[in-house]
Design an enzyme around this catalytic site. Structure first.
Site, mmCIF file in Angstrom:
data_model
loop_
_atom_site.group_PDB
_atom_site.id
_atom_site.type_symbol
_atom_site.label_atom_id
_atom_site.label_comp_id
_atom_site.label_asym_id
_atom_site.label_seq_id
_atom_site.Cartn_x
_atom_site.Cartn_y
_atom_site.Cartn_z
ATOM 1 N N LYS A 102 33.538 43.099 45.595
ATOM 2 C CA LYS A 102 34.222 42.448 44.517
ATOM 3 C C LYS A 102 33.006 41.465 43.895
ATOM 4 C CE LYS A 102 37.341 39.031 44.969
ATOM 5 N NZ LYS A 102 37.004 37.770 43.952
ATOM 6 N N ASP A 154 36.170 41.428 39.121
ATOM 7 C CA ASP A 154 37.484 40.632 39.015
ATOM 8 C C ASP A 154 37.240 39.641 37.881
ATOM 9 O OD1 ASP A 154 39.698 39.236 39.881
ATOM 10 O OD2 ASP A 154 38.797 38.208 41.540
ATOM 11 N N PRO A 168 46.207 39.987 22.865
ATOM 12 C CA PRO A 168 46.194 41.561 23.075
ATOM 13 C C PRO A 168 45.017 42.445 22.495
ATOM 14 C CG PRO A 168 48.565 40.888 22.771
ATOM 15 C CD PRO A 168 47.544 39.592 22.585
ATOM 16 N N THR A 209 41.990 41.202 21.820
ATOM 17 C CA THR A 209 40.735 40.962 22.447
ATOM 18 C C THR A 209 40.742 41.570 23.841
ATOM 19 O OG1 THR A 209 40.589 38.882 21.055
ATOM 20 C CG2 THR A 209 39.402 38.851 23.175
ATOM 21 N N GLN A 225 41.570 28.738 52.840
ATOM 22 C CA GLN A 225 42.826 29.553 52.844
ATOM 23 C C GLN A 225 44.121 29.003 53.576
ATOM 24 O OE1 GLN A 225 42.989 31.879 50.793
ATOM 25 N NE2 GLN A 225 41.107 32.980 50.340
ATOM 26 N N GLY A 281 35.780 37.929 52.348
ATOM 27 C CA GLY A 281 34.779 37.023 51.654
ATOM 28 C C GLY A 281 33.866 36.462 52.947
ATOM 29 N N ARG A 282 34.084 35.179 53.089
ATOM 30 C CA ARG A 282 33.237 34.545 53.934
ATOM 31 C C ARG A 282 33.260 34.886 55.432
ATOM 32 N NH1 ARG A 282 35.695 29.380 51.593
ATOM 33 N NH2 ARG A 282 37.495 30.704 51.191
#
Ligand code: C5P
Length: 221
Positions: free
Chosen positions: A35, A62, A69, A71, A192, A212-213
């Protein structure tokens, strides 16, 4: 459904292309899906997408598109042309905006699957009510926005472990649910709040998990 390694998306939250590449190299062959978010994409741009492609990796871009709309239609077309596998738009941008994203991606061709972001997990009901004037509960808003995302032609949503079982039950198997907030059993949760282990997330119906981490910050990623 792809094999298990392909269902684990590693969040490349890094400030530079060099640091991102070091993470990818440290993870090695077990990492097949990455990601790339705003921090890395703004810093490193398409170069990092090309690096990942050259290494045979799949990409979830992401960027959480949110604009008028017209754009968003253009932006989604540009995203689709990058050859990424997954991309995000904010469901709070409205049905017309999500439909425009779908049109843009379809017109550009390519294989990108579009995901709706419902309510950011950093927003609580108090903030929704007092700052955004949305006086509804999160358990109401998330499935409602997911339904609008689906009706607008999106392929799925990003959802925390908390909403996962309800969404899976409601939408059946034909809807992607991508779940962040993953920690190994007994691991450090960091910032989190609602965490699941990989096994729990898949058991509750996640199509993909975002980690992730626990991977990128590990002594041996
Ligand atoms: O390091 P960690 O596993 O917490 O990273 C999770 C990734 O998923 C980060 O890129 C984070 O921005 C993203 N994410 C999240 N929670 C959400 C939506 C996205 O952690 N609700």
């Amino acid at each position: 459904m792809p094999d298990m390694r392909e269902r684990v998306i590693i969040a490349l939250d890094a400030p530079t292309r060099d640091q991102a590449l070091r993470m990818v190299e440290a993870v090695g062959d077990d990492g097949v899906f990455y990601k790339v978010g705003l921090e890395l994409y703004i810093a490193a741009g398409d170069a990092v997408l090309e690096d990942l492609r050259a290494m045979g990796k799949k990409v979830f871009l992401d960027l959480k598109l949110f604009d008028i709309p017209n754009t968003v239609q253009g932006a989604a077309a540009s995203v689709a042309r990058k050859g990424v596998a997954l991309a995000t738009v904010h469901a709070l941008g409205g049905a017309a905006m999500m439909q425009a994203a779908r049109r843009g991606a379809d017109q550009a061709g390519g294989e990108v699957k579009l995901l709706g972001v419902t309510i950011l997990t950093s927003l609580d009901e108090e903030t929704l009510r007092t700052e955004l004037h949305i006086p509804r509960s999160i358990p109401f808003l998330v499935p409602d926005l997911a339904q609008r995302a689906r009706a607008s032609g999106l392929d799925g949503v990003v959802a925390s472990g908390l909403e996962l079982p309800l969404l899976r039950e409601h939408f059946g198997d034909d809807f992607l649910i991508v779940t962040p907030g993953i920690r190994p059993a007994g691991g450090d949760v960091a910032d989190q709040k609602r965490v699941l282990t990989p096994r729990e997330a898949f058991a509750r119906g996640a199509s993909y998990i975002v980690v992730g981490r626990p991977v990128t910050g590990a002594p041996d990623p």
